[in-house]
Design a protein around this motif. Structure first.
Motif, PDB file in Angstrom:
ATOM      1  N   THR A 231       6.845  -7.717  -1.903  1.00  0.00           N
ATOM      2  CA  THR A 231       5.535  -7.578  -1.263  1.00  0.00           C
ATOM      3  C   THR A 231       4.470  -7.171  -2.271  1.00  0.00           C
ATOM      4  OG1 THR A 231       6.647  -6.907   0.783  1.00  0.00           O
ATOM      5  CG2 THR A 231       4.291  -6.448   0.613  1.00  0.00           C
ATOM      6  N   ALA A 232       4.789  -6.196  -3.116  1.00  0.00           N
ATOM      7  CA  ALA A 232       3.839  -5.753  -4.131  1.00  0.00           C
ATOM      8  C   ALA A 232       3.486  -6.887  -5.094  1.00  0.00           C
ATOM      9  CB  ALA A 232       4.416  -4.565  -4.896  1.00  0.00           C
ATOM     10  N   ASP A 233       4.452  -7.737  -5.394  1.00  0.00           N
ATOM     11  CA  ASP A 233       4.198  -8.870  -6.281  1.00  0.00           C
ATOM     12  C   ASP A 233       3.212  -9.836  -5.638  1.00  0.00           C
ATOM     13  OD1 ASP A 233       4.687 -10.567  -8.618  1.00  0.00           O
ATOM     14  OD2 ASP A 233       5.794 -11.870  -7.250  1.00  0.00           O
ATOM     15  N   LEU A 234       3.381 -10.093  -4.364  1.00  0.00           N
ATOM     16  CA  LEU A 234       2.462 -10.998  -3.667  1.00  0.00           C
ATOM     17  C   LEU A 234       1.053 -10.415  -3.620  1.00  0.00           C
ATOM     18  CD1 LEU A 234       4.813 -12.092  -0.735  1.00  0.00           C
ATOM     19  CD2 LEU A 234       4.050 -13.526  -2.648  1.00  0.00           C
ATOM     20  N   VAL A 235       0.951  -9.101  -3.415  1.00  0.00           N
ATOM     21  CA  VAL A 235      -0.368  -8.459  -3.415  1.00  0.00           C
ATOM     22  C   VAL A 235      -0.996  -8.553  -4.800  1.00  0.00           C
ATOM     23  CG1 VAL A 235      -1.604  -6.274  -3.122  1.00  0.00           C
ATOM     24  CG2 VAL A 235       0.186  -6.921  -1.500  1.00  0.00           C
ATOM     25  N   ALA A 236      -0.178  -8.332  -5.844  1.00  0.00           N
ATOM     26  CA  ALA A 236      -0.677  -8.436  -7.215  1.00  0.00           C
ATOM     27  C   ALA A 236      -1.168  -9.845  -7.528  1.00  0.00           C
ATOM     28  CB  ALA A 236       0.412  -8.028  -8.200  1.00  0.00           C
ATOM     29  N   LEU A 237      -0.635 -10.834  -6.819  1.00  0.00           N
ATOM     30  CA  LEU A 237      -1.068 -12.221  -6.997  1.00  0.00           C
ATOM     31  C   LEU A 237      -2.337 -12.536  -6.211  1.00  0.00           C
ATOM     32  CD1 LEU A 237       2.430 -13.980  -6.826  1.00  0.00           C
ATOM     33  CD2 LEU A 237       0.948 -13.797  -8.841  1.00  0.00           C
ATOM     34  N   GLY A 238      -2.881 -11.524  -5.539  1.00  0.00           N
ATOM     35  CA  GLY A 238      -4.162 -11.677  -4.858  1.00  0.00           C
ATOM     36  C   GLY A 238      -4.097 -11.842  -3.359  1.00  0.00           C
ATOM     37  N   HIS A 239      -2.902 -11.840  -2.768  1.00  0.00           N
ATOM     38  CA  HIS A 239      -2.777 -12.034  -1.319  1.00  0.00           C
ATOM     39  C   HIS A 239      -3.121 -10.752  -0.557  1.00  0.00           C
ATOM     40  CE1 HIS A 239      -0.893 -16.003  -1.711  1.00  0.00           C
ATOM     41  NE2 HIS A 239      -0.255 -15.491  -2.770  1.00  0.00           N
ATOM     42  N   THR A 240      -3.931 -10.894   0.467  1.00  0.00           N
ATOM     43  CA  THR A 240      -4.270  -9.749   1.315  1.00  0.00           C
ATOM     44  C   THR A 240      -3.877  -9.980   2.770  1.00  0.00           C
ATOM     45  OG1 THR A 240      -6.518 -10.618   1.656  1.00  0.00           O
ATOM     46  CG2 THR A 240      -6.193  -9.033  -0.144  1.00  0.00           C
ATOM     47  N   ARG A 241      -3.538 -11.217   3.108  1.00  0.00           N
ATOM     48  CA  ARG A 241      -3.052 -11.510   4.456  1.00  0.00           C
ATOM     49  C   ARG A 241      -1.587 -11.941   4.352  1.00  0.00           C
ATOM     50  NH1 ARG A 241      -7.787 -14.410   4.507  1.00  0.00           N
ATOM     51  NH2 ARG A 241      -6.702 -16.403   4.767  1.00  0.00           N
ATOM     52  N   LEU A 242      -0.696 -10.983   4.611  1.00  0.00           N
ATOM     53  CA  LEU A 242       0.736 -11.227   4.471  1.00  0.00           C
ATOM     54  C   LEU A 242       1.419 -11.032   5.811  1.00  0.00           C
ATOM     55  CD1 LEU A 242      -0.310  -9.526   1.733  1.00  0.00           C
ATOM     56  CD2 LEU A 242       2.025 -10.006   1.045  1.00  0.00           C
ATOM     57  N   ALA A 243       2.480 -11.800   6.031  1.00  0.00           N
ATOM     58  CA  ALA A 243       3.251 -11.679   7.273  1.00  0.00           C
ATOM     59  C   ALA A 243       4.736 -11.638   6.954  1.00  0.00           C
ATOM     60  CB  ALA A 243       2.953 -12.843   8.211  1.00  0.00           C
ATOM     61  N   ILE A 244       5.470 -10.868   7.740  1.00  0.00           N
ATOM     62  CA  ILE A 244       6.932 -10.877   7.658  1.00  0.00           C
ATOM     63  C   ILE A 244       7.476 -11.302   9.018  1.00  0.00           C
ATOM     64  CG2 ILE A 244       7.108  -8.402   8.188  1.00  0.00           C
ATOM     65  CD1 ILE A 244       9.636  -8.364   6.393  1.00  0.00           C
ATOM     66  N   ILE A 245       8.414 -12.211   8.998  1.00  0.00           N
ATOM     67  CA  ILE A 245       9.078 -12.680  10.220  1.00  0.00           C
ATOM     68  C   ILE A 245      10.559 -12.379  10.055  1.00  0.00           C
ATOM     69  CG2 ILE A 245       9.598 -14.666  11.675  1.00  0.00           C
ATOM     70  CD1 ILE A 245       7.047 -15.972  10.569  1.00  0.00           C
TER      71      ILE A 245
ATOM     72  N   GLU B 116       1.246  -0.211   0.776  1.00  0.00           N
ATOM     73  CA  GLU B 116       0.630   1.085   1.065  1.00  0.00           C
ATOM     74  C   GLU B 116      -0.520   1.457   0.129  1.00  0.00           C
ATOM     75  OE1 GLU B 116       3.713   3.946   0.955  1.00  0.00           O
ATOM     76  OE2 GLU B 116       4.159   3.684  -1.171  1.00  0.00           O
ATOM     77  N   ASN B 117      -0.552   0.918  -1.077  1.00  0.00           N
ATOM     78  CA  ASN B 117      -1.652   1.227  -2.003  1.00  0.00           C
ATOM     79  C   ASN B 117      -2.790   0.215  -1.915  1.00  0.00           C
ATOM     80  OD1 ASN B 117      -0.340   3.507  -3.114  1.00  0.00           O
ATOM     81  ND2 ASN B 117       0.887   2.171  -4.436  1.00  0.00           N
ATOM     82  N   HIS B 118      -2.735  -0.621  -0.883  1.00  0.00           N
ATOM     83  CA  HIS B 118      -3.752  -1.659  -0.712  1.00  0.00           C
ATOM     84  C   HIS B 118      -4.214  -1.639   0.745  1.00  0.00           C
ATOM     85  CE1 HIS B 118      -2.546  -3.200  -4.660  1.00  0.00           C
ATOM     86  NE2 HIS B 118      -1.316  -2.962  -4.250  1.00  0.00           N
ATOM     87  N   PRO B 119      -5.178  -0.775   1.071  1.00  0.00           N
ATOM     88  CA  PRO B 119      -5.586  -0.557   2.471  1.00  0.00           C
ATOM     89  C   PRO B 119      -5.945  -1.831   3.224  1.00  0.00           C
ATOM     90  CG  PRO B 119      -6.585   1.072   1.024  1.00  0.00           C
ATOM     91  CD  PRO B 119      -5.922   0.070   0.132  1.00  0.00           C
ATOM     92  N   ARG B 120      -6.643  -2.746   2.568  1.00  0.00           N
ATOM     93  CA  ARG B 120      -7.036  -3.971   3.274  1.00  0.00           C
ATOM     94  C   ARG B 120      -5.808  -4.792   3.660  1.00  0.00           C
ATOM     95  NH1 ARG B 120     -10.474  -9.114   0.851  1.00  0.00           N
ATOM     96  NH2 ARG B 120     -10.197 -10.459   2.701  1.00  0.00           N
ATOM     97  N   ALA B 121      -4.907  -4.987   2.697  1.00  0.00           N
ATOM     98  CA  ALA B 121      -3.697  -5.767   2.970  1.00  0.00           C
ATOM     99  C   ALA B 121      -2.818  -5.060   3.999  1.00  0.00           C
ATOM    100  CB  ALA B 121      -2.921  -6.001   1.682  1.00  0.00           C
ATOM    101  N   TYR B 122      -2.760  -3.721   3.902  1.00  0.00           N
ATOM    102  CA  TYR B 122      -1.940  -2.964   4.863  1.00  0.00           C
ATOM    103  C   TYR B 122      -2.499  -3.137   6.274  1.00  0.00           C
ATOM    104  CZ  TYR B 122       0.927   0.848   6.660  1.00  0.00           C
ATOM    105  OH  TYR B 122       1.843   1.593   7.365  1.00  0.00           O
TER     106      TYR B 122
END
Length: 342
Positions: free
Chosen positions: A174-188, A209-215
């Motif tokens: 998840t952290a890797d995806l956020v580092a790649l610029g993603h802010t809209r993530l989903a888990i199924i 948790e360190n990315h309020p918008r994505a969280y």
């Protein structure tokens, strides 16, 4: 025997020239037997083609040499590998593994546990469809032999546990995806009634948790352990309003992975181009797909070996213990920067 009757322990004793009690001690692996006596009796038994009656042995020793395993669905590739490794450990120690499919039904799993108790198995392993129901807890507490939970959790019970650290692998992905610029993530993923799902959700949140918008924009979808469920939910997500559509997906489990890939195919979308994708549970066939799908992997064979060692240790008198095994994230072709997603 030449006269057609079955070979008995008395025949072995006569051929070896020893007492029946001596044969019994050898065949039951009694420690108080000399090497010479053991060699003589085993040679006689082999010459006569004698095989001890396991039921009679069980009655004499109080041990059935059977270990039961109730599993949610033994047809999945993950559990098949667990069972194979588990059986190798147990058979090497002289035990027979009895695997019973719970069919994804709590009531059926309880019935299977009761049946194994009637069979007087020497130990019980559990990978149930839910791990916190009152009926399951009652069944476990009422089982008078060693119990090991296989990637399942049950509180306030004196049982062994072999668990995966799902949190670390999913958090890293998840952290890797956020580092790649993603802010809209989903888990199924599957049902939160079992530990793996709960731990994967913890890992997902931890990675955000360190990315309020994505969280705040995260999407968590839990439900059935089925490809059809994941397929339907993925389709809903990716056909929704563009501004709310996730740009990165995590598929939690084998059936979730199949459902997500089916939905992408239905929609004419490609992982790594139209949406970033990480699957949680690597599979051999994923490694030959192109593009290569990013994955959080765990080692089912290691889980089976450890589970077997734990139950054997408890049978031998050791107190129940917990072993936690790692998970590992591998970024492949489908973990792409947001800028690369169409």
């Amino acid at each position: 025997m030449e006269d057609g009757r079955p070979v008995t322990i008395h025949d072995v004793a006569r051929k070896a020239g020893v007492a029946v009690s001596s044969v019994s001690r050898v065949l039951s692996n009694h420690p108080d037997v000399s090497a010479r006596m053991r060699t003589k009796v085993e040679a006689a038994a082999k010459d006569l083609g004698y095989s001890p009656d396991p039921i009679a042995q069980s009655l004499r020793s109080g041990s059935s040499r059977l270990i039961g395993y109730v599993v949610r669905d033994f047809m999945t590739p993950f559990f098949s590998e667990v069972i194979e490794a588990l059986e190798q450990v147990l058979s090497g120690a002289g035990y027979t593994l009895l695997v019973m499919n719970g069919g994804g039904q709590p009531s059926q799993e309880i019935e299977r546990i009761a049946l194994l108790k009637q069979r007087r198995v020497d130990g019980l392993l559990l990978s149930t469809v839910a791990d916190a129901t009152p009926r399951l807890r009652k069944a476990v507490l009422g089982f008078d032999k060693p119990v090991v939970m296989v990637d399942r959790e049950i509180t306030r019970a004196d049982v062994g546990r072999t668990l995966f650290d799902h949190v670390s692998g999913v958090a890293e992905a998840t952290a890797d995806l956020v580092a790649l610029g993603h802010t809209r993530l989903a888990i199924i993923t599957g049902s939160p009634d079992v530990r793996p799902t709960r731990e994967r959700l913890k890992g997902f949140r931890s990675g955000l948790e360190n990315h309020p918008r994505a969280y705040g924009d995260r999407i968590e979808i839990t439900g059935a352990f089925s490809a059809s469920f994941s397929r339907a939910k993925t389709t809903e997500l990716l056909q929704g309003p563009t501004r709310k559509r996730p740009t990165a997906l995590l598929a939690g489990g084998v059936q979730a992975t199949i459902g997500v890939l089916e939905a992408l195919s239905d929609l004419g979308l490609r992982a790594g181009e139209d949406v970033s994708l990480v699957v949680v549970d690597d599979l051999p066939w994923l490694r030959i797909l192109r593009p290569k799908i990013s994955a959080v992997s765990r080692d089912p064979a290691a889980m089976g070996r450890v589970a077997g060692e734990l139950v054997l240790a408890q049978i031998g008198g050791a107190p129940p213990s917990t072993v936690i095994l790692p998970t590992r994230y591998e970024s492949r072709d489908t973990s792409q920067p947001l800028s690369a997603i169409k």
